[in-house]
Motif scaffolding. Structure first.
Motif, PDB file in Angstrom:
ATOM      1  N   LEU A  57     -21.542 -12.807  45.133  1.00 30.53           N
ATOM      2  CA  LEU A  57     -20.767 -11.597  45.416  1.00 30.53           C
ATOM      3  C   LEU A  57     -20.987 -11.112  46.843  1.00 30.53           C
ATOM      4  N   ILE A  58     -22.196 -11.303  47.359  1.00 29.20           N
ATOM      5  CA  ILE A  58     -22.465 -10.937  48.752  1.00 29.20           C
ATOM      6  C   ILE A  58     -21.620 -11.784  49.694  1.00 29.20           C
ATOM      7  N   VAL A  59     -21.521 -13.088  49.388  1.00 30.63           N
ATOM      8  CA  VAL A  59     -20.663 -13.965  50.194  1.00 30.63           C
ATOM      9  C   VAL A  59     -19.212 -13.495  50.125  1.00 30.63           C
ATOM     10  N   ALA A  60     -18.767 -13.116  48.927  1.00 28.73           N
ATOM     11  CA  ALA A  60     -17.398 -12.612  48.769  1.00 28.73           C
ATOM     12  C   ALA A  60     -17.181 -11.345  49.592  1.00 28.73           C
ATOM     13  N   LEU A  61     -18.172 -10.454  49.609  1.00 26.31           N
ATOM     14  CA  LEU A  61     -18.083  -9.235  50.414  1.00 26.31           C
ATOM     15  C   LEU A  61     -17.945  -9.570  51.898  1.00 26.31           C
ATOM     16  N   LEU A  62     -18.731 -10.516  52.364  1.00 27.67           N
ATOM     17  CA  LEU A  62     -18.655 -10.929  53.769  1.00 27.67           C
ATOM     18  C   LEU A  62     -17.299 -11.540  54.095  1.00 27.67           C
ATOM     19  N   LEU A  63     -16.771 -12.347  53.178  1.00 30.74           N
ATOM     20  CA  LEU A  63     -15.458 -12.948  53.399  1.00 30.74           C
ATOM     21  C   LEU A  63     -14.369 -11.875  53.432  1.00 30.74           C
ATOM     22  N   ASN A  64     -14.514 -10.864  52.604  1.00 31.79           N
ATOM     23  CA  ASN A  64     -13.552  -9.770  52.619  1.00 31.79           C
ATOM     24  C   ASN A  64     -13.591  -9.034  53.958  1.00 31.79           C
ATOM     25  N   PHE A  65     -14.793  -8.815  54.449  1.00 35.77           N
ATOM     26  CA  PHE A  65     -14.936  -8.165  55.753  1.00 35.77           C
ATOM     27  C   PHE A  65     -14.274  -9.013  56.839  1.00 35.77           C
ATOM     28  N   VAL A  66     -14.499 -10.330  56.800  1.00 35.63           N
ATOM     29  CA  VAL A  66     -13.888 -11.222  57.788  1.00 35.63           C
ATOM     30  C   VAL A  66     -12.366 -11.182  57.678  1.00 35.63           C
ATOM     31  N   SER A  67     -11.858 -11.086  56.462  1.00 37.08           N
ATOM     32  CA  SER A  67     -10.415 -11.010  56.265  1.00 37.08           C
ATOM     33  C   SER A  67      -9.825  -9.774  56.931  1.00 37.08           C
ATOM     34  N   TYR A  68     -10.487  -8.631  56.770  1.00 36.33           N
ATOM     35  CA  TYR A  68     -10.030  -7.404  57.443  1.00 36.33           C
ATOM     36  C   TYR A  68     -10.160  -7.541  58.970  1.00 36.33           C
ATOM     37  N   TYR A  69     -11.243  -8.165  59.417  1.00 38.96           N
ATOM     38  CA  TYR A  69     -11.435  -8.379  60.855  1.00 38.96           C
ATOM     39  C   TYR A  69     -10.316  -9.261  61.417  1.00 38.96           C
ATOM     40  N   ALA A  70      -9.946 -10.293  60.671  1.00 40.83           N
ATOM     41  CA  ALA A  70      -8.880 -11.191  61.114  1.00 40.83           C
ATOM     42  C   ALA A  70      -7.564 -10.441  61.253  1.00 40.83           C
ATOM     43  N   LEU A  71      -7.307  -9.510  60.325  1.00 36.83           N
ATOM     44  CA  LEU A  71      -6.089  -8.715  60.432  1.00 36.83           C
ATOM     45  C   LEU A  71      -6.155  -7.795  61.646  1.00 36.83           C
ATOM     46  N   ALA A  72      -7.298  -7.159  61.850  1.00 43.18           N
ATOM     47  CA  ALA A  72      -7.443  -6.233  62.978  1.00 43.18           C
ATOM     48  C   ALA A  72      -7.245  -6.934  64.313  1.00 43.18           C
ATOM     49  N   THR A  73      -7.676  -8.195  64.399  1.00 43.89           N
ATOM     50  CA  THR A  73      -7.557  -8.960  65.644  1.00 43.89           C
ATOM     51  C   THR A  73      -6.329  -9.862  65.648  1.00 43.89           C
ATOM     52  N   GLN A  74      -5.560  -9.816  64.558  1.00 46.65           N
ATOM     53  CA  GLN A  74      -4.359 -10.645  64.395  1.00 46.65           C
ATOM     54  C   GLN A  74      -4.668 -12.134  64.534  1.00 46.65           C
ATOM     55  N   ASP A  75      -5.824 -12.508  64.026  1.00 49.95           N
ATOM     56  CA  ASP A  75      -6.225 -13.917  64.018  1.00 49.95           C
ATOM     57  C   ASP A  75      -5.883 -14.492  62.641  1.00 49.95           C
ATOM     58  N   TYR A  76      -4.662 -14.959  62.485  1.00 51.62           N
ATOM     59  CA  TYR A  76      -4.204 -15.382  61.167  1.00 51.62           C
ATOM     60  C   TYR A  76      -4.725 -16.772  60.779  1.00 51.62           C
ATOM     61  N   THR A  77      -5.197 -17.527  61.752  1.00 51.41           N
ATOM     62  CA  THR A  77      -5.880 -18.772  61.415  1.00 51.41           C
ATOM     63  C   THR A  77      -7.205 -18.472  60.728  1.00 51.41           C
ATOM     64  N   LEU A  78      -7.940 -17.516  61.277  1.00 48.61           N
ATOM     65  CA  LEU A  78      -9.195 -17.093  60.649  1.00 48.61           C
ATOM     66  C   LEU A  78      -8.916 -16.500  59.271  1.00 48.61           C
ATOM     67  N   ALA A  79      -7.863 -15.711  59.156  1.00 46.80           N
ATOM     68  CA  ALA A  79      -7.514 -15.125  57.864  1.00 46.80           C
ATOM     69  C   ALA A  79      -7.220 -16.207  56.839  1.00 46.80           C
TER      70      ALA A  79
END
Length: 397
Positions: free
Chosen positions: A153-175
């Motif tokens: 679940l901690i890994v899932a939380l980190l991935l969720n954070f990265v997903s929001y970060y990817a949206l904020a930076t418009q990095d859709y490859t990372l998303a």
């Protein structure tokens, strides 16, 4: 799972807040019903779309971190209580945790711009509370064999954070990589938990001997799925090394399934639905390992896995848990053959047919979405009263 409730204990809050599976299963299924039609409207009728978040980001994010994690949360808040004998969220605490999940979903459905920090913060509160509770229960009784659950679940939380970060930076490859990694993370959770409950349910219902798990085989399956998460995030999934681990994960997952008395379960929908949904995991991995891994193929085959395995296992488990943990006979509930069948058909239509007949992709999307929504609507129709009413025996839960 065993029932550990005190028969003399009486409910002190509304039925829906008695145990985690109740709100998360009902509203998770309700969200599933509406999320796909919203996505199809956004994709094919953009003039009627109202969501302010980018549709290509919202759709995978909300199906994974919205729908799937709601079902995972409901299951774990119920299962961890049984495994450890420690209480999980109930009453006001459960309402607050669930409220964070719901508010995050609603904030992204508003017809006006909402700062990305709002759903991100709410998701962190929801997932953080879930992790803390699971960790506390498991650690307090030193149940180390289940410690992988809060870690996952901690890994899932980190991935969720990265997903929001990817949206904020418009990095859709990372998303895109994040969503693929999250699917493998959920596959690992399903493999870990399914390896316990599916053969147990099968042997208990059919009164047949349960084969003891092979430790090294389980280790290979879990570690290879975990490595796929890392390979996705490092961009190496489609390298030769990545394809080797896809094949190892496929073979080990399929070998485990063969030991779970698949043939004996074919006459019982509450069993074959779990076996068939789990089968979609190794099939997906085999295809990804052996087929030319173009982005088009990967996207569609991972939809086959997401619908067939993730949604299929979710639908089967929420049906089973909703009956069993409200004091009802699991095998005498509403007829779910149709929904269990429809969700697998939806997986095939959405994940395979666009690869074979891409000229009709729009039609496959719509037909698959219809079957998906019908499946979860059927659950809501038959189980709303189960989830919103107290147990017939008067016990909490």
């Amino acid at each position: 799972m065993l029932n550990i409730d005190d028969p003399n204990e009486k409910p002190t809050s509304a039925a829906i807040w008695q145990l985690g599976f109740r709100p998360f299963f009902f509203f998770g299924a309700l969200f599933a019903v509406i999320a796909i039609p919203i996505w199809l409207i956004t994709l094919y009728l953009p003039e009627y779309a109202w969501i302010q978040f980018p549709a290509l980001w919202w759709h995978p994010h909300e199906l994974l971190f919205g729908f799937a994690l709601a079902i995972v949360a409901g299951f774990l808040l119920t299962a961890v209580k049984n495994w450890t004998g420690k209480a999980t969220f109930t009453g006001t605490q459960l309402a607050l945790v669930f409220g964070c999940w719901l508010a995050a979903r609603l904030s992204m459905l508003m017809p006006f711009p909402v700062p990305i920090e709002v759903p991100a913060f709410l998701d962190c509160l929801f997932m953080g509370a879930l992790i803390a509770k699971c960790w506390h229960c498991i650690y307090s009784v030193k149940q180390w064999r289940n410690i992988a659950i809060p870690i996952g679940l901690i890994v899932a939380l980190l991935l969720n954070f990265v997903s929001y970060y990817a949206l904020a930076t418009q990095d859709y490859t990372l998303a895109s990589n994040t969503w693929l990694a999250m699917q493998f993370m959920i596959a690992l959770l399903i493999s870990f938990i399914g390896g316990r409950v599916i053969p147990f349910f099968t042997s208990a219902k059919l009164n047949i001997e349960r084969k003891e798990p092979i430790v090294w085989l389980d280790a290979v399956a879990f570690s290879s799925l975990g490595l796929l998460v890392i390979l996705v995030m490092t961009g190496e999934l489609h390298s030769e090394v990545g394809r080797i681990f896809l094949l190892i994960a496929a073979i080990s997952s399929f070998a485990r399934l063969l030991r779970w008395q698949v043939k004996a379960s074919l006459n019982e929908p509450m069993l074959w639905s779990l076996h068939l949904s789990y089968l979609c995991l190794p099939v997906s991995l085999f295809i990804l390992a052996l087929w030319e891994p173009t982005p088009f193929v990967v996207k569609n085959i991972m939809h086959f896995f997401a619908i067939g395995t993730i949604a299929g296992v979710c639908l089967s488990m929420i049906t089973r848990v909703s009956l069993g943990h409200t004091g009802r006979n699991i095998y005498q509930g509403p007829n779910m053959v149709g929904p269990f069948t429809f969700i697998i058909l939806a997986a095939f239509i959405r994940g395979v047919l666009p690869v074979v007949m891409p000229e009709a992709t729009a039609e496959w999307h719509i037909l698959s979405g219809l079957l998906w929504s019908v499946s979860f609507s059927h659950f809501i129709y038959h189980f709303a009263s189960v989830l919103f009413q107290y147990r017939p025996d008067g016990r909490p839960g």
